[in-house]
Structure formats: structure tokens, C-alpha cells
Enzyme design. Structure first.
Site, mmCIF file in Angstrom:
data_model
loop_
_atom_site.group_PDB
_atom_site.id
_atom_site.type_symbol
_atom_site.label_atom_id
_atom_site.label_comp_id
_atom_site.label_asym_id
_atom_site.label_seq_id
_atom_site.Cartn_x
_atom_site.Cartn_y
_atom_site.Cartn_z
ATOM 1 N N LYS A 196 3.849 16.333 15.187
ATOM 2 C CA LYS A 196 3.252 14.777 14.865
ATOM 3 C C LYS A 196 2.535 14.892 13.357
ATOM 4 O O LYS A 196 2.920 14.354 12.421
ATOM 5 C CB LYS A 196 2.697 13.972 15.760
ATOM 6 C CG LYS A 196 3.370 13.502 16.923
ATOM 7 C CD LYS A 196 2.631 13.008 17.889
ATOM 8 C CE LYS A 196 3.189 12.438 19.308
ATOM 9 N NZ LYS A 196 2.419 12.027 20.210
ATOM 10 N N GLN A 208 -2.972 11.106 23.117
ATOM 11 C CA GLN A 208 -1.809 11.530 23.671
ATOM 12 C C GLN A 208 -2.164 12.190 25.293
ATOM 13 O O GLN A 208 -3.151 12.304 25.871
ATOM 14 C CB GLN A 208 -1.884 13.118 23.105
ATOM 15 C CG GLN A 208 -0.840 14.189 23.560
ATOM 16 C CD GLN A 208 0.637 13.688 23.250
ATOM 17 O OE1 GLN A 208 0.832 13.024 22.031
ATOM 18 N NE2 GLN A 208 1.550 13.957 24.087
ATOM 19 N N ASP A 251 1.588 3.514 19.825
ATOM 20 C CA ASP A 251 2.976 4.026 20.662
ATOM 21 C C ASP A 251 3.279 2.586 21.628
ATOM 22 O O ASP A 251 4.115 2.964 22.511
ATOM 23 C CB ASP A 251 1.810 4.670 21.835
ATOM 24 C CG ASP A 251 2.372 6.226 21.957
ATOM 25 O OD1 ASP A 251 3.316 6.311 21.412
ATOM 26 O OD2 ASP A 251 1.417 7.008 22.350
#
Length: 287
Positions: free
Chosen positions: A52, A96, A119
Site C-alpha cells: 500500500k 490494518q 476502508d
């Protein structure tokens, strides 16, 4: 003839478009900012975060990675999320998973500002998704990326029978909502479903997201079905494969995503795309 849905190529195309959007914003004096918080030393998570970060930097996005020890307290993590909420240079925040067991992942998700929830997991944004709200809001990146793939290949969903295997908040549930919003008739299968063949053999579109090796075989699907494989498994030879027995299913499918090279690249590309979208939406709202 079976068509392979090339996620790598589409991710490249998406990233090129995102890079152009970033350049346009920079000409206005604005640089999109993405903050990724990772707790602990999970190898798969660290590899994913590195990818990422590398992609964000390549596209010109200001990427900030915050690495924390797994001994951090829930209160300390919430404080860090709040600092990112208050940081005007950060447009998207991602924590995460997985998190250590002493930290409530849902509580952390709720602490992220909905307008920075890159997200798409905040209950506020999930509610908008299920209501098919017409305003701007982020959506879980893997399902959103899959919808981009289906659109790119001109796969019509209106009135089609769609089966989603898996009911996670990350893939299964938002995927079902997106397909429903697109006019498909949805069935969601899970570990308590007694006979998945009853549903998959008549489905026009199947999204498999369970992490179960060889879950779907040729006998599981009808001729010409669209097969989207989100699974990530290691087979007996040590290779990365999906939930679908790719070689067995291939000739029977109308469209199919490979693993690797299918859904995976589009997840990261969509994350970058959505970071830029959050930046633009923030400007349009006068923030």
C-alpha cells in the site's frame, strides 16, 4: 469461450487515472494523505502495508505508516486515531487488521471519522451503503474493486442471480449490498449453509470469499457463470490459490478472476482511488 478478468491490467489503468487526479489536486496546492496504522508483527499484514505504501508513493499520495507494538493499549490506539482525525493533511485513515485480542476492532473502527474512513467500515458508511444512499461515502475496497471489474467487462447485473459465499464485514456483506443496489437478486451463503450447490448451480454470478481451498468446482456452477474469486489460500505445492478450483472451473465459466492477479491488485488500486475521492469530497463539502 472463457474470459479472464485481468485484475493486474485494470489496477494499472485505475492507478494511472488516480495518478492524474493526484497531479490535478497538487496543481491546486492539495496533496491527498493516507495514514495506515499497523499493530504487531503479522507478516501478511506487514507485506500488505508495504505494498500500500509503495503504491501510494508511486502515485504521489502522501503516505504515512504508523507501526505500533502489539503491547499498545486500546486507549493509546484510540488517541493515535484521534490525532489522525484532527490532522488536516490526512484524508484517509486505515487501521490494518488483525489487531491484538485485547483491542476491540469494532470500537477502533467507530473512532475513525466517517469522512476519513477509507476502508468503508464505519457503521455510518455501511448504513449509507445498505440504504443505497445517493450522497458520497466510502465503500469497502475489495467489493468496490470487484464492481469496477464487472463494469469494465460490461457484465450486466440487472435481474441476475448472484451468490456471495462468505458474510464478513470486509467482503461478503458489502459485496451483497453492492450487487443488490445494482439490481441483482442476492443469496448470501456461509458456514451454516447446508448445501451450497443448491444455490451455486443456478447462479449467474458467484463471489467466493471464504478462504476454503477448492470450494468451487466445475460441478458447482452453471455454464457461462461469472466467477469472482476473493480467496487467498496456499495449496499443497505452496502456491497462492483462491477458493475456486481454477483449472477445473475454467472451461465452464463465462468470466473468471485468477488468483493471484485478479481481485487482489484491484483492492489496493481502489484504496488509492478512494483516498483521492475522500480528498475531493472534503473539498466539495467546504472543509
Amino acid at each position: 469461450m472463457t474470459t479472464i478478468i485481468d485484475g493486474k491490467q485494470l489496477a494499472k489503468k485505475t492507478n494511472e487515472q488516480t495518478k492524474m487526479e493526484v497531479q490535478h489536486l497538487k496543481e491546486m496546492g492539495i496533496t491527498p494523505g493516507l495514514a495506515v496504522v499497523i499493530v504487531g508483527n503479522d507478516e501478511a499484514s506487514q507485506r500488505y502495508v508495504r505494498n500500500k505504501n509503495k503504491t501510494a508513493q508511486r502515485l504521489g499520495i502522501n503516505s504515512k505508516v504508523i507501526e505500533l507494538a502489539d503491547t499498545i493499549t486500546e486507549t493509546e490506539l484510540i488517541d493515535i486515531v484521534q490525532q489522525l482525525n484532527d490532522d488536516d493533511a490526512i484524508n484517509g485513515i486505515l487501521v490494518q487488521d488483525p489487531l491484538p485480542t485485547h483491542i476491540d476492532e469494532r470500537k477502533i473502527t467507530r473512532k475513525i471519522k466517517p469522512e476519513k474512513d477509507v476502508d468503508g467500515f464505519h457503521p455510518y458508511n455501511v448504513g449509507k451503503l445498505f440504504l443505497d444512499d445517493t450522497t458520497n461515502y466510502p465503500v469497502a475496497c475489495t467489493p468496490k474493486g470487484i464492481m469496477t471489474m464487472l463494469k469494465e467487462y460490461n457484465i450486466d447485473l440487472l435481474g441476475k442471480k448472484a451468490v456471495v459465499i462468505g458474510r464478513s464485514a470486509i467482503v461478503g456483506k458489502p459485496m451483497a449490498a453492492l450487487l443488490l443496489n445494482a439490481g441483482a437478486s442476492i443469496t448470501v451463503l456461509h458456514r451454516y449453509t447446508t448445501d451450497i450447490l443448491e444455490y451455486t448451480k443456478t447462479a449467474d454470478v458467484i463471489v467466493a470469499a471464504t478462504g476454503t481451498l477448492h470450494l468451487l468446482q466445475a460441478k458447482s456452477i452453471k455454464q457461462g457463470a461469472v466467477i469472482i474469486d476473493v480467496g487467498q489460500n496456499i495449496d499443497e505445492t505452496g502456491h497462492l490459490v483462491g477458493d475456486v478450483d481454477y483449472d477445473d472451473v475454467f472451461d465452464r465459466a463465462g468470466y473468471i478472476t485468477p488468483v493471484p492477479g485478479g481481485v487482489g491488485p484491484m483492492t489496493i488500486a481502489t484504496l488509492m482511488q478512494q483516498t483521492v475521492e475522500l480528498t475531493k469530497w472534503g473539498l466539495n463539502s467546504g472543509k
